[in-house]
Design a protein around this motif. Sequence first.
Motif, short mmCIF file in Angstrom:
data_model
loop_
_atom_site.label_atom_id
_atom_site.label_comp_id
_atom_site.label_asym_id
_atom_site.label_seq_id
_atom_site.Cartn_x
_atom_site.Cartn_y
_atom_site.Cartn_z
N ALA A 1 34.89 31.57 35.49
CA ALA A 1 34.09 32.30 34.55
C ALA A 1 33.99 33.75 34.43
O ALA A 1 34.01 34.37 33.28
CB ALA A 1 32.97 31.52 34.57
N TYR A 2 33.99 34.28 35.65
CA TYR A 2 34.07 35.78 35.72
C TYR A 2 35.03 36.61 35.19
O TYR A 2 34.90 37.85 34.79
CB TYR A 2 33.57 36.24 37.04
N TYR A 3 36.14 36.00 35.03
CA TYR A 3 37.20 36.53 34.38
C TYR A 3 37.19 36.89 32.95
O TYR A 3 37.73 37.70 32.15
CB TYR A 3 38.65 35.86 34.47
N VAL B 1 32.38 30.43 50.97
CA VAL B 1 31.98 31.72 51.55
C VAL B 1 33.68 32.35 51.51
O VAL B 1 34.38 32.11 52.30
CB VAL B 1 31.35 32.24 52.65
N GLN B 2 33.89 33.48 50.65
CA GLN B 2 35.18 34.18 50.91
C GLN B 2 35.23 35.17 51.97
O GLN B 2 34.08 35.41 52.44
CB GLN B 2 35.56 34.55 49.35
N MET B 3 36.25 35.86 51.80
CA MET B 3 36.22 37.16 52.87
C MET B 3 36.23 38.33 51.95
O MET B 3 36.26 38.30 50.66
CB MET B 3 37.81 37.43 53.39
N ALA C 1 42.25 44.92 48.18
CA ALA C 1 42.16 43.55 47.34
C ALA C 1 41.47 42.41 48.03
O ALA C 1 41.47 42.49 49.16
CB ALA C 1 43.64 43.06 47.19
N GLU C 2 40.43 41.87 47.09
CA GLU C 2 40.07 40.55 47.70
C GLU C 2 40.45 39.47 46.78
O GLU C 2 40.93 39.68 45.71
CB GLU C 2 38.41 40.56 47.62
N TRP C 3 40.73 38.44 47.40
CA TRP C 3 41.43 37.19 46.93
C TRP C 3 40.31 36.16 47.27
O TRP C 3 39.41 35.88 46.45
CB TRP C 3 42.97 37.09 46.98
N VAL C 4 40.82 35.32 48.08
CA VAL C 4 40.16 34.18 48.51
C VAL C 4 39.35 34.33 50.01
O VAL C 4 38.42 34.85 50.33
CB VAL C 4 40.52 32.78 48.13
N GLY C 5 40.22 33.65 50.78
CA GLY C 5 39.90 33.61 52.35
C GLY C 5 41.42 33.49 53.15
O GLY C 5 42.31 33.39 52.31
N GLN D 1 30.61 39.52 47.82
CA GLN D 1 30.68 39.43 46.57
C GLN D 1 30.91 38.02 45.81
O GLN D 1 30.66 37.90 44.75
CB GLN D 1 32.01 40.41 46.01
N GLU D 2 31.34 37.11 46.80
CA GLU D 2 31.46 35.79 46.36
C GLU D 2 31.22 34.93 47.33
O GLU D 2 32.15 34.31 48.08
CB GLU D 2 33.19 35.50 45.88
N PRO D 3 29.70 34.61 47.36
CA PRO D 3 29.45 33.67 48.81
C PRO D 3 29.58 32.28 48.35
O PRO D 3 29.81 31.37 49.18
CB PRO D 3 27.92 33.89 48.76
CA CA Z 1 37.62 36.09 45.28
#
Ligand code: CA
Length: 367
Positions: free
Chosen positions: A102-104, A159-161, A217-221, A243-245
């Motif tokens: 949704a944040y896109y 939780v992402q990185m 860049a952050e992507w996922v984990g 930023q994305e827990p």
């Molecule tokens: Ca992410």
Amino acid sequence: MFFRMWVVIWVGLLIGCAEEAIETEPGKVLQPEKIFHWRLVTTWPKNFPGMGMAPEHMADLIREMSNGRLDIKVYGAGEIVPAMEIFEAVSQGTVQMGHGSAYYWRGSVPAAQFFTAVPFGLTAQEMNGWLLHGGGLALWEELYARYDLVPIPAGNTGVQMAGWFNKEINSLADLQGVKMRIPGLGGEVFEAAGGTAVTIPGGEIFTSLQTGVIDAAEWVGPFNDLVIGFHQVAKYYYYPGWQEPGPNLELIVNKQVWETLPADLQSILRTATLAVSNDVLAEYTARNNAALKELVEQHGVKVRRLPDDVLAQLKLISDEKVAELVGDDELSMRIYRSYENFRKGVIDYNEYSERAFMNIRARLEGY
Ligand code: CA
């Protein structure tokens, strides 16, 4: 005597059912069952492990459960609709369904960001609690009804990185001038901290980092980041993913098209999505650990923790940014209040549950 009465009643009921069935059978006209052929577009590269496979699994499950009556064909990002245009395509009915985050869509629907992730916000388990039993989903439905969309929670990565960098981050000043792929509210916070945030779909991040279009860049984990190969173009891998827990993925269905589905197919679609959503989180939980080991031991990645004072400053900026996002929009305000009340409640209760247990387990294991 009593037993015999029960037998009589039961036999009577059974005969009643049988008779009804027999009576209705001769007059029953067998209609060929309508088959719904739908297209689902995603923001993910085709067949990308984890979240990219979620819509594929969902489509398979729905086909099986509906005996082929709801037949969904999945298209990866850019196959028929570019990643960042699926919201509009589903909203306008160009395609029936979409799968993404949704944040896109923050450019056109700022409040949508609450339904992916809020920096320092809810974890995956808590997010599911808010959406499914804390009033979150009803608010999301109200927000998306304005765009002729039905939203359904469709997975969570946990939780992402915090992301990949080519320099060490020792203070907030080290983020100055860094151009980073970081979407949603996390991106807004990053900008306010002095960086430049860009939103790039998953399939394009590697090249952007490799060619120097972005610095970080952050992507996922680990599970997803290893597949992309970020370790080939960045040296430091930072945590935790402030930023994305607990980012929630979304399935969106065009509302008018949704209403043409018979009730049983709507139930099948919702149930299959819930099942796959659960599976997505299970897969990330199972694979992240091994992937991180591989990144460190085989590829020499340097894992670093963001310093506490950097995190503390990012938290202060986050609180400001979330308040700004809400502004004076009535629905955004209700979403914010609901989210915030839930967040405070679970943090309180965590004192007696997850946090209490995790802390003592880690200590006893020598961490
Ligand atoms: Ca992410």
